[in-house]
Design an enzyme around this catalytic site. Structure first.
Site, short mmCIF file in Angstrom:
data_model
loop_
_atom_site.label_atom_id
_atom_site.label_comp_id
_atom_site.label_asym_id
_atom_site.label_seq_id
_atom_site.Cartn_x
_atom_site.Cartn_y
_atom_site.Cartn_z
N TRP A 157 0.81 -1.22 0.00
CA TRP A 157 0.00 0.00 0.00
C TRP A 157 0.84 1.28 0.00
O TRP A 157 0.78 2.08 -0.92
CB TRP A 157 -0.91 -0.03 1.22
CG TRP A 157 -1.58 1.28 1.55
CD1 TRP A 157 -2.05 2.21 0.67
CD2 TRP A 157 -1.86 1.79 2.85
NE1 TRP A 157 -2.61 3.27 1.35
CE2 TRP A 157 -2.50 3.03 2.68
CE3 TRP A 157 -1.65 1.31 4.14
CZ2 TRP A 157 -2.91 3.80 3.77
CZ3 TRP A 157 -2.07 2.07 5.21
CH2 TRP A 157 -2.69 3.30 5.01
N ASP A 196 -1.21 -8.75 -1.70
CA ASP A 196 -2.35 -7.84 -1.78
C ASP A 196 -1.92 -6.48 -2.27
O ASP A 196 -0.94 -5.91 -1.78
CB ASP A 196 -3.00 -7.71 -0.40
CG ASP A 196 -4.21 -6.79 -0.43
OD1 ASP A 196 -5.30 -7.26 -0.82
OD2 ASP A 196 -4.07 -5.60 -0.08
N TYR A 232 -3.11 2.30 -5.43
CA TYR A 232 -1.85 2.46 -4.72
C TYR A 232 -0.80 3.06 -5.64
O TYR A 232 -0.52 2.52 -6.72
CB TYR A 232 -1.35 1.12 -4.18
CG TYR A 232 -2.22 0.49 -3.11
CD1 TYR A 232 -3.20 1.21 -2.45
CD2 TYR A 232 -2.04 -0.85 -2.76
CE1 TYR A 232 -4.00 0.62 -1.48
CE2 TYR A 232 -2.83 -1.44 -1.78
CZ TYR A 232 -3.81 -0.70 -1.14
OH TYR A 232 -4.60 -1.29 -0.18
N GLN A 287 -11.86 -7.03 4.01
CA GLN A 287 -10.52 -6.52 4.33
C GLN A 287 -10.66 -5.22 5.15
O GLN A 287 -10.74 -4.13 4.60
CB GLN A 287 -9.69 -6.27 3.08
CG GLN A 287 -8.26 -5.88 3.42
CD GLN A 287 -7.35 -5.75 2.22
OE1 GLN A 287 -6.64 -4.76 2.08
NE2 GLN A 287 -7.35 -6.74 1.34
N TRP A 292 -5.75 -5.37 7.58
CA TRP A 292 -4.62 -4.50 7.28
C TRP A 292 -4.26 -3.66 8.51
O TRP A 292 -5.07 -3.48 9.40
CB TRP A 292 -4.87 -3.63 6.06
CG TRP A 292 -6.05 -2.69 6.09
CD1 TRP A 292 -7.33 -2.98 5.75
CD2 TRP A 292 -6.03 -1.30 6.45
NE1 TRP A 292 -8.12 -1.87 5.87
CE2 TRP A 292 -7.36 -0.82 6.30
CE3 TRP A 292 -5.05 -0.42 6.88
CZ2 TRP A 292 -7.71 0.51 6.56
CZ3 TRP A 292 -5.40 0.91 7.13
CH2 TRP A 292 -6.71 1.36 6.97
N SER A 293 -3.04 -3.22 8.53
CA SER A 293 -2.47 -2.43 9.62
C SER A 293 -2.55 -3.12 10.98
O SER A 293 -2.98 -2.53 11.97
CB SER A 293 -3.15 -1.06 9.70
OG SER A 293 -2.31 -0.14 10.38
N LYS A 318 8.21 1.96 18.72
CA LYS A 318 9.26 2.92 18.37
C LYS A 318 8.87 4.37 18.63
O LYS A 318 9.73 5.25 18.67
CB LYS A 318 9.68 2.74 16.91
CG LYS A 318 8.62 3.11 15.88
CD LYS A 318 9.14 2.84 14.48
CE LYS A 318 8.09 3.11 13.41
NZ LYS A 318 8.59 2.81 12.05
#
Length: 335
Positions: free
Chosen positions: A21, A49, A54, A176, A204-205, A215
């Site tokens: 993506w 995917d 994108y 999704q 996703w994510s 982080k």
């Protein structure tokens, strides 16, 4: 690598899927993107995917070139349609015109005769659902796609599409959505509906745009070069989580991950895979070593005490509201 059926269909996919993506065709040079795809293949990932939108269609082209020479029958290639891919009024949405033209463009860029899964990237309130589903049926019957799926649709939208798919005798097998230990809006309505209908989630994510890697530190500036500093879309998405109350709780996960022998990112990916309605978690990468690290979440079984402790830590700052799925459904396209 471990493998799962996509919903109740016969299609078997790798439980870690590779997605491109925010990277291929925009943030990452093609040589690096190809190296990431090859690292995914080396790690046993067979499911890839992408979407026509994108990087303004470039991501599909990069993926197609990266997979060239691989045994096509050994791969599961997924793409999507909805968002604008050109300047015209019909270059967007789920009208028959756009869907039929978009599948041909995607196949050309991906250098394949068919995709394994063709997904509606959002619900189109400006096009009759029957028009969209008939177009999808024609694509399946023409052999250009084996299965149909949706992305970021509500439970009611999924149920209506599934009913039409049964009438048209095409397999609507997947949803999704965004899903992570911080973004849990599908749990209340979408997951129960999909479990009933035999539809699997390809999420996703799973690391919440990188926040669940740990982080990002409370009270500190985001690391240079991180998604939070990206002006191409990444910074907007991650901003909701860059609050000290969220970041402090993510840091509390570190001893849990260490006890499980995992990194925080691996713990986050493994967490979504504990949901039995999840068929695969999509991971992305800008470096091959990130792929190698993420795939270590495959096959991990988290014990009930760890899951309970994670819930105690993150639930107070996580999002559960099912209505948030509707936020992702644009309300019309022609002004």
């Amino acid at each position: 690598m471990e493998f799962r059926h996509l919903g109740r269909s016969g299609l078997v996919i790798s439980e870690i899927a590779y997605g491109n993506w925010l990277t291929h065709g925009s943030q990452v040079e093609e040589d690096a993107a190809t190296a990431c795809v090859h690292a995914a293949l080396d790690a046993g990932i067979t499911t890839f995917d992408t979407a026509d939108v994108y990087a303004a269609t470039r991501a599909e082209s990069v993926l197609g070139r990266a997979l060239k020479g691989q045994r096509r029958e050994g791969l599961e290639i997924f793409t999507k349609v909805y968002w604008p891919t050109g300047p015209g009024k019909n270059d967007t949405g789920l009208s028959r015109k756009h869907v039929m033209e978009s599948i041909d463009g995607s196949l050309r860029r991906l250098q394949t005769d068919y995709v394994d899964l063709y997904q509606a990237h959002r619900f189109d309130t400006a096009t009759p659902l029957e028009e969209t589903m008939v177009a999808f049926a024609d694509i399946v019957h023409a052999g250009k796609a084996h299965y149909i799926g949706v992305s970021e649709w509500t439970a009611d939208q999924i149920r209506a599409a599934h009913a039409l798919a049964r009438e048209l005798r095409i397999p609507l097998v997947s949803s999704q959505p965004q899903y992570s230990a911080l973004w849990r809006v599908i749990e209340g309505e979408v997951v129960p509906t999909c479990e009933e209908l035999g539809i699997g989630q390809i999420v996703w994510s799973p690391i919440a745009q990188g926040v669940l890697t740990g982080k990002y530190l409370p009270g500190a500036e985001p690391p240079a070069g991180s998604r939070a500093t990206d002006d191409k879309g990444g910074a907007n998405m991650i901003s909701r989580w860059l609050r000290d109350d969220v970041l402090e709780r993510v840091q509390q996960l570190k001893p849990l991950a260490a006890d499980a022998g995992l990194t925080l990112a691996q713990l986050a990916v493994a967490w979504v895979l504990q949901n039995p309605n999840v068929s695969a978690a999509i991971v992305g990468a800008s470096r091959p070593e990130q792929v190698a690290e993420n795939v270590k979440a495959a096959g991990v079984k988290l014990d009930s005490e760890l899951l309970k402790r994670m819930d105690e830590i993150l639930a107070p700052v996580a999002e559960f509201d099912p209505a948030k799925t509707a936020e992702n459904s644009p309300k019309g396209r022609v002004q």
